[in-house]
Design an enzyme around this catalytic site. Sequence first.
Site, PDB file in Angstrom:
ATOM      1  N   TYR A  49     -19.940 -39.362 -21.294  1.00  0.00           N
ATOM      2  CA  TYR A  49     -18.815 -38.987 -22.145  1.00  0.00           C
ATOM      3  C   TYR A  49     -17.561 -38.750 -21.312  1.00  0.00           C
ATOM      4  O   TYR A  49     -16.508 -39.313 -21.594  1.00  0.00           O
ATOM      5  CB  TYR A  49     -19.155 -37.752 -22.991  1.00  0.00           C
ATOM      6  CG  TYR A  49     -19.463 -38.062 -24.427  1.00  0.00           C
ATOM      7  CD1 TYR A  49     -18.932 -37.318 -25.470  1.00  0.00           C
ATOM      8  CD2 TYR A  49     -20.297 -39.117 -24.767  1.00  0.00           C
ATOM      9  CE1 TYR A  49     -19.227 -37.594 -26.791  1.00  0.00           C
ATOM     10  CE2 TYR A  49     -20.605 -39.405 -26.073  1.00  0.00           C
ATOM     11  CZ  TYR A  49     -20.057 -38.639 -27.082  1.00  0.00           C
ATOM     12  OH  TYR A  49     -20.359 -38.926 -28.392  1.00  0.00           O
TER      13      TYR A  49
ATOM     14  N   GLU B 226     -10.900 -44.270 -21.372  1.00  0.00           N
ATOM     15  CA  GLU B 226     -10.138 -44.574 -22.596  1.00  0.00           C
ATOM     16  C   GLU B 226      -8.729 -44.010 -22.505  1.00  0.00           C
ATOM     17  O   GLU B 226      -7.744 -44.716 -22.729  1.00  0.00           O
ATOM     18  CB  GLU B 226     -10.861 -43.988 -23.820  1.00  0.00           C
ATOM     19  CG  GLU B 226     -12.178 -44.692 -24.156  1.00  0.00           C
ATOM     20  CD  GLU B 226     -12.918 -44.035 -25.318  1.00  0.00           C
ATOM     21  OE1 GLU B 226     -12.247 -43.504 -26.236  1.00  0.00           O
ATOM     22  OE2 GLU B 226     -14.160 -44.063 -25.314  1.00  0.00           O
TER      23      GLU B 226
END
Lengths: 363, 221
Positions: free
Chosen positions: B147, B154
Site C-alpha cells: 500500500y 500514484e
Amino acid sequence: MRREISHPTSKCLGINATDGSSCPACDLLLASCLANFFSSSSHVCGHGRRQRRMKVTLVSRSGREVIKGGIELADEATVNDLQEAIHARIKKYYPSRQRLTLPFLAGSKGKPTVLIPKNKLADYCDGNTNNLTVVFKDLGVQVSYSTLFFWEYLGPLIIYPICYYFPVYKYFGYEGERVVYPVQTYALYYWCFHYFKRIMETFFIHRFSHATSPLSNVFRNCAYYWTFGTYIAYHVNHPLYTPVSDLQMKIGFTFGLICQISNLYCHLILRNLRSPSGNGGYQIPGGFLFNIVTCANYTTEIYQWLGFNIATQTIAGYVFLVVATLIMTNWALAKHRRLKKLFDGKEGRPRYPRRWVILPPFI
Amino acid sequence: MAGFLSALRRIYLSLYNWTVFIGWFQVLYFAVKALREGGPTTVYDAVEKPLQLAQTAAVLEILHGIVGLVRSPVSATLPQIGSRLFLVWGILWSIPETRTHVLVSSLVISWSITEIIRYSFFGMKEALGFAPSWLLWLRYSTFLILYPTGITSEVGLIYVALPFIKASEKYCIRMPNKWNFTFDYFYASIIALAIYVPGSPHMYGYMLGQRKKALSKSKTA
C-alpha cells in the site's frame, strides 16, 4: 416530592413525602402515619424497611462498565434522572451527549430500544424490577441545531456576494471590466433571499425533534454548503457568463419564488404540528401540499432550486440540484417509512394515508 | 433452479478471477523482464496492453457488487478502482511524458503483486471452495508494504504529470458556452491529490481492520 433522609435514631431509611402518596413500604396513606420529627406536611415512616431502590448497570457497547458499580436511583426515577446522575458522575457527558439503549439481543430483528427521557426506568424493566442494564454510547460533542444551520448557511450568504461584487476573477486570469447581466443581479438577490430565509426559519420557525447534533456535522455540512456555494457562485458571476433568454429567466425566477413561498408555508404547517415544549414526536402532516405528498417541504425546496437553475443555466447549479435531491429523497423515504410504521391503523391509531413520498409522479 | 444459478455464478466468477489473474501475471512478468533488459524507462511500453486490460476489467467488479453477485460493498471498491483508472488512463495514457519515469516501475510492480495474490485468492475460493492459509496470510499482509509503495507511486506520478497537464490544456472546457460549464483538468488532478491525504490513512486503516478480522478468524476456525 420524594426525598431520602437518614433517620438518626433508628435503622430505617425515612421517607419524607409531601405529595399525599402512599408509603411504598407500608402502603399506609402517609398523612395517617405518625410523624416523628417533621411537621404535618411531611411524614417519616417508622418501619425498618428501606425504600425500594433500583440499580442501573451502565455498560458501553463493548460490555465494559462505564460507571463502576453502577448507579443507584429511586425506583420511581425517570430516564432523565439517570441522565442527570451520569452527568453528575462524569462531567463531560451532559444529557444530550448520551445515547441510552436497552441491551440489544444478538439475532433479534430491528434496532435496540432507545430510552426516552420522560419515561420511568421501571417501565423498561421486565420481571426483575430492581436491576436494569443500560447500554451507553457517547454521541460526541453536541451543538444546537440553530448553531449548525447558522454556520452552514452563513458561507453561501457571504461567498456568493463576494463573487458578484469583488474582482475575484482577476486572480483566475480574467483582467478588465466585466459586463453584469440583469439575470446575474436577480440571481444574487434570489440566492441571498433564499439563505436569509433559511437562517430566519432556523431561529423563528423550526421545531426540532432532537435538540442537538454532533459537532462533526458542522464540519461536514459546512463543507457541503460552502463548497457548492462557491462552485455555483463562481460560474454564475463569471466574466464570460452566457445568459439565457429573458423569458426563460422570468419563468425560472417566478416559478422559483412561488416554490420558496410555498416552502415557507410548508414549514409553518410543520411547526404547528409540534408542541412548543419541544419533545419532538410525530404527527400525520396535513393541509396544503401535505395532503398529497409526505415531504412537501422537500418537494418545494427541490423545485425552487430548479427554478433558479432554469433562470441561470449552469452545470454547477444542476449538479447541486441532483445531489440535494438525492439527499432529501433519502430523508423523505426514511420519514415516510417511519410515519407509515407509526400510524399503522392498529389499536386506535390512525392509518397513514396513501401519499407520494417526495416527488410526484416519480416517488 | 437455485442450485443451477449458484453453480453458474461460481463458474463465472472463477473464470473472471483467473482470467484477470493471468492478466496481472503478465504485467509482472513483462515488467521484471523489461527492467532487466532495458531499464525503468522501458517498463511502460512492455506492460501497457495487459495493464490496461486487467485494470479496466475491474470495472466489472463494481457491477458484481451492485447486482449482488459478490458481497463487497460498493463504497469500498469504488474509490480504489477510481484511483486505479485515473492513473492508468488519466495519467499514464493521457500524459505520455510520465511513462518513462522510474515510479512507473514501482507502481506496476506494487499493483501486480497485490492483484496476483488477490485474484488467485478469490479464484481458488470460487473454484475450489477454499483458499490455503498461506494465501490468506499473503492477502492480508503484503498490503502492509505494497500500500505505501503503491500509493507513493500514484501520488508521485500525478505530481510529475501536473506541469504537463497544465501546459497541454488537455480535457479542459472553457467558458463562454451555453451551459456555463468549466472543467480544468489541472485543478481536478490537484483535488485528486488532495483526496489521497485523508483517503490513504482511511484505506490503510480499513485493511488493518480486515487483517485483524481475517487472521484471527482463521486461528479459531
